[in-house]
Motif scaffolding. Structure first.
Motif, PDB file in Angstrom:
ATOM      1  N   PHE A  61      -1.683  -1.242 -74.661  1.00  0.00           N
ATOM      2  CA  PHE A  61      -2.162  -0.707 -73.394  1.00  0.00           C
ATOM      3  C   PHE A  61      -3.064  -1.707 -72.699  1.00  0.00           C
ATOM      4  O   PHE A  61      -4.075  -2.121 -73.257  1.00  0.00           O
ATOM      5  N   HIS A  62      -2.713  -2.089 -71.508  1.00  0.00           N
ATOM      6  CA  HIS A  62      -3.565  -2.960 -70.702  1.00  0.00           C
ATOM      7  C   HIS A  62      -4.572  -2.088 -69.966  1.00  0.00           C
ATOM      8  O   HIS A  62      -4.187  -1.122 -69.314  1.00  0.00           O
ATOM      9  N   VAL A  63      -5.839  -2.445 -70.065  1.00  0.00           N
ATOM     10  CA  VAL A  63      -6.867  -1.709 -69.344  1.00  0.00           C
ATOM     11  C   VAL A  63      -6.550  -1.770 -67.854  1.00  0.00           C
ATOM     12  O   VAL A  63      -6.633  -0.782 -67.138  1.00  0.00           O
ATOM     13  N   ILE A  64      -6.145  -2.961 -67.410  1.00  0.00           N
ATOM     14  CA  ILE A  64      -5.792  -3.156 -66.005  1.00  0.00           C
ATOM     15  C   ILE A  64      -4.876  -4.365 -65.908  1.00  0.00           C
ATOM     16  O   ILE A  64      -4.933  -5.266 -66.740  1.00  0.00           O
ATOM     17  N   GLN A  65      -4.009  -4.382 -64.893  1.00  0.00           N
ATOM     18  CA  GLN A  65      -3.139  -5.533 -64.678  1.00  0.00           C
ATOM     19  C   GLN A  65      -2.759  -5.639 -63.217  1.00  0.00           C
ATOM     20  O   GLN A  65      -2.806  -4.662 -62.477  1.00  0.00           O
ATOM     21  N   THR A  66      -2.394  -6.849 -62.824  1.00  0.00           N
ATOM     22  CA  THR A  66      -1.918  -7.084 -61.461  1.00  0.00           C
ATOM     23  C   THR A  66      -0.416  -6.810 -61.426  1.00  0.00           C
ATOM     24  O   THR A  66       0.210  -6.613 -62.467  1.00  0.00           O
ATOM     25  N   ASP A  67       0.147  -6.855 -60.238  1.00  0.00           N
ATOM     26  CA  ASP A  67       1.605  -6.714 -60.112  1.00  0.00           C
ATOM     27  C   ASP A  67       2.259  -8.071 -59.878  1.00  0.00           C
ATOM     28  O   ASP A  67       3.424  -8.154 -59.536  1.00  0.00           O
ATOM     29  N   GLY A  68       1.488  -9.142 -60.060  1.00  0.00           N
ATOM     30  CA  GLY A  68       1.995 -10.493 -59.825  1.00  0.00           C
ATOM     31  C   GLY A  68       1.575 -11.040 -58.471  1.00  0.00           C
ATOM     32  O   GLY A  68       1.759 -12.221 -58.196  1.00  0.00           O
ATOM     33  N   SER A  69       0.997 -10.175 -57.640  1.00  0.00           N
ATOM     34  CA  SER A  69       0.526 -10.624 -56.325  1.00  0.00           C
ATOM     35  C   SER A  69      -0.962 -10.939 -56.412  1.00  0.00           C
ATOM     36  O   SER A  69      -1.569 -10.866 -57.476  1.00  0.00           O
ATOM     37  N   GLU A  70      -1.551 -11.260 -55.269  1.00  0.00           N
ATOM     38  CA  GLU A  70      -2.986 -11.532 -55.217  1.00  0.00           C
ATOM     39  C   GLU A  70      -3.797 -10.303 -54.826  1.00  0.00           C
ATOM     40  O   GLU A  70      -5.017 -10.381 -54.688  1.00  0.00           O
ATOM     41  N   ALA A  71      -3.145  -9.163 -54.679  1.00  0.00           N
ATOM     42  CA  ALA A  71      -3.839  -7.936 -54.285  1.00  0.00           C
ATOM     43  C   ALA A  71      -4.774  -7.467 -55.403  1.00  0.00           C
ATOM     44  O   ALA A  71      -4.412  -7.489 -56.582  1.00  0.00           O
ATOM     45  N   GLU A  72      -5.974  -7.062 -55.018  1.00  0.00           N
ATOM     46  CA  GLU A  72      -6.926  -6.538 -56.003  1.00  0.00           C
ATOM     47  C   GLU A  72      -6.460  -5.170 -56.487  1.00  0.00           C
ATOM     48  O   GLU A  72      -5.976  -4.351 -55.713  1.00  0.00           O
ATOM     49  N   VAL A  73      -6.626  -4.939 -57.786  1.00  0.00           N
ATOM     50  CA  VAL A  73      -6.288  -3.654 -58.401  1.00  0.00           C
ATOM     51  C   VAL A  73      -7.575  -3.120 -59.022  1.00  0.00           C
ATOM     52  O   VAL A  73      -8.301  -3.865 -59.685  1.00  0.00           O
ATOM     53  N   THR A  74      -7.870  -1.847 -58.797  1.00  0.00           N
ATOM     54  CA  THR A  74      -9.059  -1.219 -59.366  1.00  0.00           C
ATOM     55  C   THR A  74      -8.644   0.013 -60.142  1.00  0.00           C
ATOM     56  O   THR A  74      -7.813   0.798 -59.677  1.00  0.00           O
ATOM     57  N   ARG A  75      -9.220   0.151 -61.334  1.00  0.00           N
ATOM     58  CA  ARG A  75      -8.997   1.343 -62.156  1.00  0.00           C
ATOM     59  C   ARG A  75     -10.345   1.711 -62.759  1.00  0.00           C
ATOM     60  O   ARG A  75     -10.845   1.023 -63.647  1.00  0.00           O
TER      61      ARG A  75
END
Length: 136
Positions: A61-75
């Motif tokens: 399980f990844h705590v958080i991950q990108t989708d391959g873009s430079e967009a910030e992801v917050t969880r």
């Protein structure tokens, strides 16, 4: 020893593809910003942050991950952002709790395997100065 290092590099060419800071520290309630670098060619792959559970991420399980873009992801208390130009992704963990302490992996998800580096997160109160010149 040199032959062993060369063999490792041949067998596991991605071992040094991702490098993190090794260790970060913050007091409870504080935050850390972890910068992980990666080699050229991995810009469009997913980047991740996970808690280590033996050889791999705990429960895969990844705590958080990108989708391959430079967009910030917050969880929740964690965010991740990739910078393709500088080939670095940043993970920020806020409002740290003692239970957050442990070993984490920052990495790049490739088809079938992960390129990663371990980061030891310590959550402890800051040392208070000792009037005699040391710290307590």
């Amino acid at each position: 020893m040199r032959i062993f290092s060369v063999l490792l590099w041949i067998l596991f060419p991605g071992c040094w593809a991702v490098t993190g800071p090794g260790a970060v520290r913050s007091p409870p309630g504080g935050s850390v910003a972890v910068r992980c670098r990666y080699r050229a060619g991995y810009e469009n792959y997913q980047k991740f942050w996970c808690r280590e559970g033996g050889l791999f991420c705990s429960n895969w399980f990844h705590v958080i991950q990108t989708d391959g873009s430079e967009a910030e992801v917050t969880r929740g208390r964690v965010s991740i952002r990739d910078n393709h130009t500088q080939r670095v992704f940043s993970v920020t963990v806020g409002n740290l709790k003692p239970a957050d302490a442990g070993t984490y992996l920052c990495g790049v998800q490739r088809s079938g395997f992960e390129l990663r580096d371990a980061v030891e997160l310590t959550v402890s109160p800051a040392a208070t100065p000792d009037p005699s010149g040391g710290s307590r």
